[in-house]
Write an enzyme that holds these catalytic residues in place. Structure first.
Site, PDB file in Angstrom:
ATOM      1  N   HIS A  27      -3.064   1.710   6.117  1.00 28.83           N
ATOM      2  CA  HIS A  27      -3.221   2.634   4.999  1.00 28.83           C
ATOM      3  C   HIS A  27      -2.150   3.694   5.148  1.00 28.83           C
ATOM      4  O   HIS A  27      -2.272   4.632   5.918  1.00 28.83           O
ATOM      5  CB  HIS A  27      -4.616   3.261   5.016  1.00 28.83           C
ATOM      6  N   GLU A  66       0.838  -1.191   0.000  1.00 26.78           N
ATOM      7  CA  GLU A  66       0.000   0.000   0.000  1.00 26.78           C
ATOM      8  C   GLU A  66       0.880   1.250   0.000  1.00 26.78           C
ATOM      9  O   GLU A  66       0.596   2.216  -0.664  1.00 26.78           O
ATOM     10  CB  GLU A  66      -0.937  -0.023   1.214  1.00 26.78           C
ATOM     11  N   ASP A  67       1.974   1.205   0.771  1.00 26.16           N
ATOM     12  CA  ASP A  67       2.834   2.384   0.885  1.00 26.16           C
ATOM     13  C   ASP A  67       4.234   1.931   1.276  1.00 26.16           C
ATOM     14  O   ASP A  67       4.434   0.821   1.761  1.00 26.16           O
ATOM     15  CB  ASP A  67       2.274   3.352   1.920  1.00 26.16           C
ATOM     16  N   ILE A  80       2.190   4.622   5.553  1.00 23.68           N
ATOM     17  CA  ILE A  80       3.221   4.402   6.576  1.00 23.68           C
ATOM     18  C   ILE A  80       4.147   5.601   6.538  1.00 23.68           C
ATOM     19  O   ILE A  80       4.403   6.172   5.474  1.00 23.68           O
ATOM     20  CB  ILE A  80       3.988   3.083   6.359  1.00 23.68           C
TER      21      ILE A  80
END
Length: 73
Positions: A66, A5-6, A68
């Site tokens: 969601h 996600e990140d 970092i």
């Protein structure tokens, strides 16, 4: 395996990667698997992501990271 996600890369080359975002209307590749945080050392010749253990007492079943970010003091 299920996508990240990140990612946040520290000046020393360590990368923290969040994975496992679950959001209404967003297709999940692993809907029954909790989210994860990985560490990758980009200084290595063949860097690979290693799952970090999350301490006991943390609600892993609902963990859906969601984003970092890191803070260096």
């Amino acid at each position: 395996e299920t996508g990240s996600e990140d990612i946040d890369i520290l000046p020393n080359g360590l990368a923290f990667i969040s994975s496992g975002l679950k959001y209404p209307g967003l297709k999940s590749l692993a809907p029954d698997k909790p989210g994860e945080i990985f560490l990758m050392d980009l200084n290595e010749d063949n860097p690979r992501a290693v799952e970090l253990r999350i301490s006991r007492g943390f609600d892993l079943a609902s963990f859906s990271p969601h984003g970092i970010s890191t803070y260096i003091d």
